[in-house]
Every structure is written in C-alpha cells, then in structure tokens.
Design an enzyme around this catalytic site. Structure first.
Site, PDB file in Angstrom:
ATOM      1  N   HIS A  23      58.660  64.445  25.192  1.00 25.31           N
ATOM      2  CA  HIS A  23      57.924  63.360  25.845  1.00 25.31           C
ATOM      3  C   HIS A  23      58.093  63.398  27.355  1.00 25.31           C
ATOM      4  CE1 HIS A  23      55.962  59.637  26.515  1.00 25.31           C
ATOM      5  NE2 HIS A  23      56.956  58.812  26.308  1.00 25.31           N
TER       6      HIS A  23
ATOM      7  N   SER B  30      62.489  59.284  21.181  1.00 30.22           N
ATOM      8  CA  SER B  30      61.843  60.517  21.606  1.00 30.22           C
ATOM      9  C   SER B  30      62.722  61.200  22.648  1.00 30.22           C
ATOM     10  CB  SER B  30      60.464  60.224  22.176  1.00 30.22           C
ATOM     11  OG  SER B  30      60.568  59.325  23.248  1.00 30.22           O
TER      12      SER B  30
ATOM     13  N   CYS C 120      53.672  55.832  30.419  1.00 29.99           N
ATOM     14  CA  CYS C 120      53.599  56.947  29.456  1.00 29.99           C
ATOM     15  C   CYS C 120      52.162  57.242  29.051  1.00 29.99           C
ATOM     16  CB  CYS C 120      54.417  56.642  28.213  1.00 29.99           C
ATOM     17  SG  CYS C 120      55.991  55.889  28.591  1.00 29.99           S
TER      18      CYS C 120
END
Lengths: 129, 389
Positions: B336, B211, B87
């Site tokens: 995200h 998220s 990420c």
C-alpha cells in the site's frame, strides 16, 4: 462570546466546560463546532452547554500509539454518543481494560493544560459515571 | 452504457521496500512498462497531460510532484497535475484525467500514482498517515489510523457478530493471492492462527490485519474511446467512474459500520454502467485493514449489510468464488504505497480483463470494479471497467 471556532471550543475546555453548537434555524446540534449548518446551510449558530454525559458506542485498545502518546500505551480510545445525540472521540480513563463494555455510561473530564492555544489544546477524556 | 475513456496501456513498479530509489525513479519504472507494452504509442508526441496522485510531501521532503514526475518519464513541456486525496490520491487523479478527456480538452493522457514510504521509521509513517484524519478531534486525542478502523471493527463485531477469525480470513486470502503476484510486496502465505497471534496494533486489529507500508508506483494511459484501437487491439473501457465524500472525522458519521461514501459512489457507478453488483466478475477493493474489505463487500452490494464476515467465510471472494476480490493481493499483501494504490487497483483489473493476470487470472473476466478510499473513508471512488470489443 459567539465566535464559533475550534479555538473557542478548546477555550471552553480550559474552563472545564463542554460546549456544543446549535443551529437557530433547524435546531441541528454539533459536537465539532461548525461555522455553517451542514443540515440546512444556516449561518445562525450559537453555543449551548452540553451535559458531558453519554454512552460508549465503540472502543479500541491502542497498543501501538500515536507518537504523542508514547508513554500512555496501551490506552483505550472510544466513541461516545452524548445525551444530546452527537458523538465525540476520546480516551477512556479510570476503567480497567477487562471492564470496558459497549453501552457503558460515561462522563467527561478535562486534563490540565499549560498552553491553551494551538497546538496544545486542553484535552478532554471520559470516565465511568 | 457509455464509455468514458479507454485504457490503452498500464504499468506497475515492483511493490515493496525499494531501497536506494526515489519516488520519481519508482514512477519511471511503472511508466517504462506502460510505454513498452504499447509500441504504437509515441509518448512524447501522443501524451498531452499527466495527472499524478501522491499523498504526502513529508516522505521525501519533496513537493511539486507534477513537473518532477513528468520530467522523470521524459515528457517535459506538457501540463502536469498533482492530486491529493490521502490513500485515494491516484484514483481521484484518474477521475481528473477522465474529466480532461471527456471535456474534449485532451485525447490521450497519462494518469499515475506514487509513494515512497519504507525509508522512514514506523512512528513517522504513522504520523504522516494520521494527517489524513481530523487533527483537533481525532489525532489530538490519540487516534492512529489503525485505531479508527479498529473502532469500526469493534462496532461491526458488536452489531453483526463479525469475528476476529473472519477478519483474519481476509488477510489469509489476500496473502494467498499475493503469492501468485510477482510484483507483490509480501510473498508469504499465512494462516488464521498467524493473524490472531500477531502483535496487537489497536485491538481488535493485529499486525496481520493491517496493510503494508510499501514503496511503489502505478500508471495507466487513457485515450478517448474512438482512438483506442489505433494504439492497441485490447483496450479496456471505463464505463463508470464515481466519487463521493463523507466527514473526515468518523465521529460525525451516522454509523460506524458503514462507509457511506462507498455506498453513494457505488450506487451511482452501477447506475452509470447500467449494471448490478452481480454483474461484476472481479474486484479490487480497499483493504487497508481487514475490516475495511468486509465493510466494502457490504457497502458495494456484494452481500447484505452485516453478512461480509459470512461472505469471506464461505470462500466466495477467493479466486474461483462467486466474486473474487483482491486477486492482486490487495493493499494487505501486494502493498500500500498510498498514492499509488488507486491506479494500482485499476492496473490489476486491466490485467484481468485483457487476460494477462497469469496464475491469478479469473477465467472469462469481462467486467471488473475498483473501490479505493481515502483516509478513514472520507473519500471513496468506484470505477467499473469492461473488456473492449
């Protein structure tokens, strides 16, 4: 047999043994077998038997499981600090969700495995002492 | 204080469920905005390299993202680099771009990130995301990504008395902010009760603590500081950029309630910029789960260790508070798309510092911070940005 490898770690599990790794130079201990000592850089590491007992330091109840555990949800996943001072992550079994508590003493047990090589290693889990 | 490089333009695609678009097309949407907002830039002539963050080939069965993205934004011929750090992929790509400029190799580069995720079912998404955790010692024993952060949350609750309500307040705040962001994935205000009564994913984390799985892309154009004014009157200077690592598996970390990589990276970033956490006017931090934002408050030094729950409770991280955090809506509500997230955080701070954040503008923001983590915190990057003179 002094091959320090993940494969070897799980071979021990198939014999129902929890083995850790110790550094000959600085005495550091590892639950995840390492070919090099993270603490001092030494290559002189060897297997030592761990007792397989410890206490629960955190847990979660997994309701939406990893696809591999579809049939087991909800299951308890915990982090166990072993008496040797290092940690493992594993499912906690043979305890009701409402009885689970941080600090509770636990011991290791092993599941049967039909195939003992990657990616079907024999799994360990923890249960109350 | 040294300027590492300047941002002369930035772009962001809409975040959300972008049906019918491939990652390359979404990246082109972000690039178009960056190009349009910088008329003095001739992309084909001026941009010398592309650095692109993308987490996984598994989403579209598509690798080799460097040349692919390059081609789709019309920049054939120059070198392209794909960077992967889960990420944190695009914030690490940004650092590689910065290094390329600071080394003197290039004067102007494009840095971005992209991920297309929503076309796959949740179970596939969970497996792809879980690949950023340790396979033999975490995934194999039933760990999912939410469960790793849930283990941190339970420990934080036990150690510091943090509550499920405090975590829910992070989600409520970030949804309020996303409501003011037209590019956010989720345009819906929620209440603490909505969070607490949402479906349990991995207790103590509920669905609204998590998220979103989103599609989206982000980019910035970086220039050598001395050249920035040639392209724009409103450059934003990067005055610190740092990165630190921790073990991939959370079980090898000393503490479950601290992300040491954030601590290390931020300590070094504040030193590099010669600033303290009190100097930050606005921040975008990694709120993949609500507990992650609370831990980030503490590890970045916005409050003392253990007081993250109190900080959100007192409203200090809202727009108008002492340190507004995630004005964009954060990963929680803006969305995200993993590879795009790091540079998307920088995009929001860029808008805030040039005064273009619209209804979510933090008055007089001059210095901003981004904190992006990869996986369960094995990578952390921190950037400090300052409005150019």
């Amino acid at each position: 047999m002094n091959i320090i490898s993940i494969e070897q770690f799980y071979n021990f599990c198939s014999q129902k043994k929890l083995m850790g790794v110790k550094c000959e130079e600085c005495n550091a201990l590892y639950a995840i077998p390492k070919p090099l000592c993270i603490n001092c850089g030494s290559k002189k590491l060897f297997w030592i038997p761990f007792k397989g007992v410890g206490k629960l330091i955190s847990y979660t109840i997994v309701h939406i499981p990893h696809p591999r555990f579809q049939n087991e949800a909800p299951y308890i996943l915990g982090i166990i600090e072993l008496e040797e001072g290092v940690k493992l992550l594993a499912r906690i079994k043979e305890v009701k969700i409402e009885d689970i508590k941080i600090g509770m003493p636990l011991k290791i047990d092993f599941e049967k495995s039909e195939n003992e090589t990657w990616p079907n290693w024999p799994r360990y889990f923890f249960k109350p002492i | 204080m040294k300027v590492l490089a300047s941002i002369i333009s930035a772009g962001l695609s809409k975040f959300g469920k972008l049906d019918g678009l491939y990652a390359r097309e979404i990246f082109a949407e972000a690039a178009k905005e960056a190009f349009e907002n910088c008329p003095n830039l001739n992309p084909k002539k001026d941009i010398e390299a592309l650095f692109i963050g993308q987490m996984s080939e598994s989403y579209e069965h598509q690798g080799h993202a460097g040349p692919l993205m390059l081609n789709w934004v019309g920049l054939n011929g120059i070198p392209a680099f794909r960077v992967e750090s889960a990420c944190a992929s695009s914030s690490v790509a940004l650092r590689v771009g910065l290094m390329a400029i600071m080394s003197g190799l290039y004067n102007i580069v494009m840095v971005g990130g992209v991920e297309k995720m929503t076309h796959l079912p949740t179970s596939n998404n969970m497996e792809i995301l879980a690949s950023a955790s340790d396979f033999p010692f975490e995934q194999w024993h039933g760990a999912t990504f939410p469960s790793l952060f849930a283990l941190m949350a339970t420990a934080h609750m036990h150690e510091y008395g943090t509550t499920e309500e405090q975590m829910a307040l992070v989600a409520v705040k970030n949804h309020e902010n996303a409501f003011l962001n037209p590019k956010a994935h989720m345009q819906k205000k929620i209440t603490v009760q909505d969070v607490l009564s949402s479906k349990v994913v991995s207790w103590p984390l509920k669905l609204y603590d998590c998220s979103l799985i989103s599609d989206g892309a982000s980019c910035v154009i970086l220039a050598k500081h001395e050249l920035a004014k040639k392209f724009t009157d409103t450059p934003v200077n990067i005055i610190a950029s740092t990165q630190a690592q921790d073990s991939l598996s959370i079980l090898e970390r000393e503490s479950l309630t601290t992300l040491n990589a954030i601590k290390l990276a931020s300590r070094e970033a504040f030193k590099m910029a010669d600033l303290t956490p009190k100097d930050i006017d606005v921040a975008e931090v990694h709120d993949c789960f609500t507990i992650a934002e609370i831990i980030a408050y503490e590890d970045l030094g916005f409050c003392k260790k253990g007081f993250g729950g109190k900080l959100i409770e007192e409203g200090e991280t809202k727009i108008g508070g002492k340190i507004p955090v995630n004005t964009s809506g954060g990963l929680k509500a803006k969305g995200h798309p993993v590879g795009a997230t790091g540079v998307a955080q920088v995009y929001e701070i860029y808008l805030q510092l040039i005064g273009e954040a619209g209804k979510r503008q933090v008055n007089g923001a001059e210095i901003g911070l981004t904190c992006n983590i990869g996986g369960s915190g094995a990578t952390a990057t921190v950037n400090i940005l300052k409005r150019g003179d």
